[in-house]
Design a protein around this motif. Structure first.
Motif, PDB file in Angstrom:
ATOM      1  N   SER A   1     -94.418   8.689 103.478  1.00 30.00           N
ATOM      2  CA  SER A   1     -93.503   8.996 104.866  1.00 30.00           C
ATOM      3  C   SER A   1     -92.622   9.316 104.824  1.00 30.00           C
ATOM      4  O   SER A   1     -92.792  10.897 105.424  1.00 30.00           O
ATOM      5  CB  SER A   1     -93.650   7.977 106.017  1.00 30.00           C
ATOM      6  OG  SER A   1     -92.779   6.591 105.640  1.00 30.00           O
ATOM      7  N   THR A   2     -91.668   8.688 104.190  1.00 26.04           N
ATOM      8  CA  THR A   2     -89.866   9.391 104.160  1.00 26.04           C
ATOM      9  C   THR A   2     -90.070  10.545 103.147  1.00 26.04           C
ATOM     10  O   THR A   2     -89.071   9.939 102.482  1.00 26.04           O
ATOM     11  CB  THR A   2     -88.908   7.958 104.013  1.00 26.04           C
ATOM     12  OG1 THR A   2     -89.157   7.537 102.818  1.00 26.04           O
ATOM     13  CG2 THR A   2     -89.465   6.876 105.112  1.00 26.04           C
ATOM     14  N   LEU A   3     -90.761  10.909 103.188  1.00 24.27           N
ATOM     15  CA  LEU A   3     -90.441  12.786 102.394  1.00 24.27           C
ATOM     16  C   LEU A   3     -89.070  12.982 101.769  1.00 24.27           C
ATOM     17  O   LEU A   3     -88.515  13.256 100.474  1.00 24.27           O
ATOM     18  CB  LEU A   3     -91.562  13.513 101.895  1.00 24.27           C
ATOM     19  CG  LEU A   3     -93.167  12.854 101.989  1.00 24.27           C
ATOM     20  CD1 LEU A   3     -94.157  14.528 102.977  1.00 24.27           C
ATOM     21  CD2 LEU A   3     -93.287  12.939 100.523  1.00 24.27           C
ATOM     22  N   ARG A   4     -88.548  13.167 103.363  1.00 21.11           N
ATOM     23  CA  ARG A   4     -87.224  13.794 103.168  1.00 21.11           C
ATOM     24  C   ARG A   4     -86.217  12.865 102.158  1.00 21.11           C
ATOM     25  O   ARG A   4     -85.751  13.701 101.313  1.00 21.11           O
ATOM     26  CB  ARG A   4     -86.902  14.225 104.205  1.00 21.11           C
ATOM     27  CG  ARG A   4     -84.756  14.083 104.309  1.00 21.11           C
ATOM     28  CD  ARG A   4     -84.779  14.853 106.283  1.00 21.11           C
ATOM     29  NE  ARG A   4     -83.757  15.287 106.479  1.00 21.11           N
ATOM     30  CZ  ARG A   4     -83.248  15.749 107.221  1.00 21.11           C
ATOM     31  NH1 ARG A   4     -83.883  15.489 108.045  1.00 21.11           N
ATOM     32  NH2 ARG A   4     -81.792  15.885 107.240  1.00 21.11           N
ATOM     33  N   GLN A   5     -86.272  11.617 102.287  1.00 19.21           N
ATOM     34  CA  GLN A   5     -85.678  10.617 101.629  1.00 19.21           C
ATOM     35  C   GLN A   5     -85.760  11.011 100.438  1.00 19.21           C
ATOM     36  O   GLN A   5     -85.302  10.215  99.153  1.00 19.21           O
ATOM     37  CB  GLN A   5     -85.015   8.798 102.394  1.00 19.21           C
ATOM     38  CG  GLN A   5     -84.161   8.605 101.907  1.00 19.21           C
ATOM     39  CD  GLN A   5     -82.751   9.046 102.118  1.00 19.21           C
ATOM     40  OE1 GLN A   5     -81.887   9.915 103.109  1.00 19.21           O
ATOM     41  NE2 GLN A   5     -82.323   9.149 100.951  1.00 19.21           N
ATOM     42  N   GLN A   6     -86.444  10.356 100.241  1.00 19.88           N
ATOM     43  CA  GLN A   6     -87.498   9.873  98.602  1.00 19.88           C
ATOM     44  C   GLN A   6     -86.615  11.337  97.295  1.00 19.88           C
ATOM     45  O   GLN A   6     -86.994  10.900  97.360  1.00 19.88           O
ATOM     46  CB  GLN A   6     -88.906   9.864  98.958  1.00 19.88           C
ATOM     47  CG  GLN A   6     -89.483   8.694  98.915  1.00 19.88           C
ATOM     48  CD  GLN A   6     -90.650   8.329  98.803  1.00 19.88           C
ATOM     49  OE1 GLN A   6     -91.223   8.827  97.994  1.00 19.88           O
ATOM     50  NE2 GLN A   6     -91.450   7.671  99.531  1.00 19.88           N
TER      51      GLN A   6
ATOM     52  N   VAL B   1     -95.766  18.880  97.548  1.00 20.55           N
ATOM     53  CA  VAL B   1     -95.674  19.087  98.594  1.00 20.55           C
ATOM     54  C   VAL B   1     -94.770  19.805  99.183  1.00 20.55           C
ATOM     55  O   VAL B   1     -94.821  20.816  98.699  1.00 20.55           O
ATOM     56  CB  VAL B   1     -94.102  17.246  99.232  1.00 20.55           C
ATOM     57  CG1 VAL B   1     -94.591  16.310  98.049  1.00 20.55           C
ATOM     58  CG2 VAL B   1     -93.607  18.136  98.498  1.00 20.55           C
TER      59      VAL B   1
ATOM     60  N   THR C   1     -91.453  22.237 103.335  1.00 26.06           N
ATOM     61  CA  THR C   1     -89.895  21.677 104.700  1.00 26.06           C
ATOM     62  C   THR C   1     -89.522  20.386 104.307  1.00 26.06           C
ATOM     63  O   THR C   1     -88.408  20.591 104.537  1.00 26.06           O
ATOM     64  CB  THR C   1     -90.453  21.281 106.372  1.00 26.06           C
ATOM     65  OG1 THR C   1     -91.786  22.256 106.742  1.00 26.06           O
ATOM     66  CG2 THR C   1     -89.920  20.659 107.509  1.00 26.06           C
ATOM     67  N   PRO C   2     -90.455  18.678 104.246  1.00 26.82           N
ATOM     68  CA  PRO C   2     -88.637  18.127 103.509  1.00 26.82           C
ATOM     69  C   PRO C   2     -88.211  18.108 102.529  1.00 26.82           C
ATOM     70  O   PRO C   2     -87.012  17.977 102.491  1.00 26.82           O
ATOM     71  CB  PRO C   2     -90.107  17.465 102.912  1.00 26.82           C
ATOM     72  CG  PRO C   2     -91.517  17.602 102.934  1.00 26.82           C
ATOM     73  CD  PRO C   2     -91.564  18.129 104.403  1.00 26.82           C
TER      74      PRO C   2
ATOM     75  N   GLU D   1     -85.305  19.896 104.103  1.00 23.69           N
ATOM     76  CA  GLU D   1     -84.119  19.050 104.720  1.00 23.69           C
ATOM     77  C   GLU D   1     -83.617  18.333 103.340  1.00 23.69           C
ATOM     78  O   GLU D   1     -82.491  18.430 103.556  1.00 23.69           O
ATOM     79  CB  GLU D   1     -85.522  18.295 105.076  1.00 23.69           C
ATOM     80  CG  GLU D   1     -85.409  18.867 106.201  1.00 23.69           C
ATOM     81  CD  GLU D   1     -87.050  18.162 107.265  1.00 23.69           C
ATOM     82  OE1 GLU D   1     -87.012  17.582 106.773  1.00 23.69           O
ATOM     83  OE2 GLU D   1     -87.107  18.770 108.139  1.00 23.69           O
ATOM     84  N   ALA D   2     -83.957  17.644 102.151  1.00 26.53           N
ATOM     85  CA  ALA D   2     -83.493  17.107 101.829  1.00 26.53           C
ATOM     86  C   ALA D   2     -82.643  17.927 100.354  1.00 26.53           C
ATOM     87  O   ALA D   2     -81.037  17.274 100.303  1.00 26.53           O
ATOM     88  CB  ALA D   2     -84.717  16.841 100.260  1.00 26.53           C
TER      89      ALA D   2
ATOM     90  N   ASP E   1     -79.539  17.918 102.986  1.00 31.22           N
ATOM     91  CA  ASP E   1     -78.978  16.475 102.790  1.00 31.22           C
ATOM     92  C   ASP E   1     -77.786  16.777 102.003  1.00 31.22           C
ATOM     93  O   ASP E   1     -77.000  16.331 101.885  1.00 31.22           O
ATOM     94  CB  ASP E   1     -80.186  15.639 102.732  1.00 31.22           C
ATOM     95  CG  ASP E   1     -80.721  15.813 104.444  1.00 31.22           C
ATOM     96  OD1 ASP E   1     -80.581  15.939 105.222  1.00 31.22           O
ATOM     97  OD2 ASP E   1     -81.396  14.543 104.461  1.00 31.22           O
TER      98      ASP E   1
END
Length: 249
Positions: A10-15, A46, A49-50, A53-54, A57
């Motif tokens: 679920s935490t694609l952005r952080q991963q 994927v 979007t994520p 965002e990543a 970041d």
């Protein structure tokens, strides 16, 4: 870039951000390397979007540069940048240490928390020092970042801790390309982690100050060596010579 398979949790952005940060730290994504959201999304299987965002970041943390038309580029730090990071790190840490030793006596609960923190971080210190003495850069980076992150818990200020962690990641990003091309790199890997933990355990302000001074001086001496061209620039992009050049971290 090497993909390790599709990211499905679920935490694609952080991963994705963590995976790309590790690629940069390992030197596999070198300074100046360009890529797009589409390329990274396809690599990890994927949606865009994520990934977007990543990447933003990582840009906010100073590791990437974004270009509206060309995508993203791994940021290239100069020796002058590195010296400024070391100096900023030293100034902030010096203020924290003064507050830690010059402030009111800790409560029993605070003292107990400090003792627990030092017990945990001592193991990390030993592993980091062992990796540095053995010249194992990949293991050292992980243990070193965790060591400082856990030691920073002593002053319980998440804003300061996050700032210092960001600087330490950036100093490693700068250092890795040089260290991987330097036959004498082992001589320039600081390994005073256990001495710093011992000084904190004894509550010895002078000893803490001395170890931190050694840590920063070691870094600045290395930067001076780089500015003098020894070792030469690894060749990942143009470097602007610094007029007041020499020093590391």
């Amino acid at each position: 870039m090497c993909a390790s398979g599709a990211v499905t949790r679920s935490t694609l952005r952080q991963q994705i951000a963590d995976a790309l940060r590790d690629e940069v730290l390992a030197g596999r994504l070198q300074p100046g390397r360009e890529f797009t959201v589409k390329q990274i999304a396809e690599q990890y299987g994927v949606s865009a979007t994520p990934v977007r965002e990543a990447l933003f970041d990582l840009s906010a943390h100073g590791l990437l540069e974004s270009d509206q038309h060309r995508g993203f580029r791994v940021h290239e730090f100069t020796v002058a940048d590195y010296r400024s990071m070391v100096e900023a790190r030293a100034l902030v840490t010096d203020g924290v240490i003064r507050g830690l030793f010059g402030g009111p006596a800790p409560t029993e609960a605070q003292a107990a928390r400090h003792r627990d923190c030092l017990v945990a971080v001592r193991r990390r210190a030993q592993e980091a020092a062992r990796a540095a003495q053995g010249g194992d850069l990949d293991i050292l980076i992980g243990y070193d970042l965790r060591f400082w992150r856990e030691l920073d818990a002593l002053w319980s200020n998440t804003y300061i801790n996050d700032f210092l962690h960001r600087l330490r990641v950036q100093t490693w990003v700068f250092a890795v390309p040089y260290l991987r091309h330097d036959m004498s790199a082992r001589d320039w890997l600081w390994h005073g982690h256990p001495e710093l933990v011992a000084a904190f355990t004894l509550d010895d302000h002078d000893a803490v100050r001395a170890v931190l001074d050694d840590y920063n001086t070691h870094a600045l001496n290395w930067a001076g060596r780089l500015a003098a061209g020894n070792p030469p620039h690894p060749g990942h992009g143009p470097q602007v010579p610094s007029a007041d050049a020499p020093e590391p971290g």
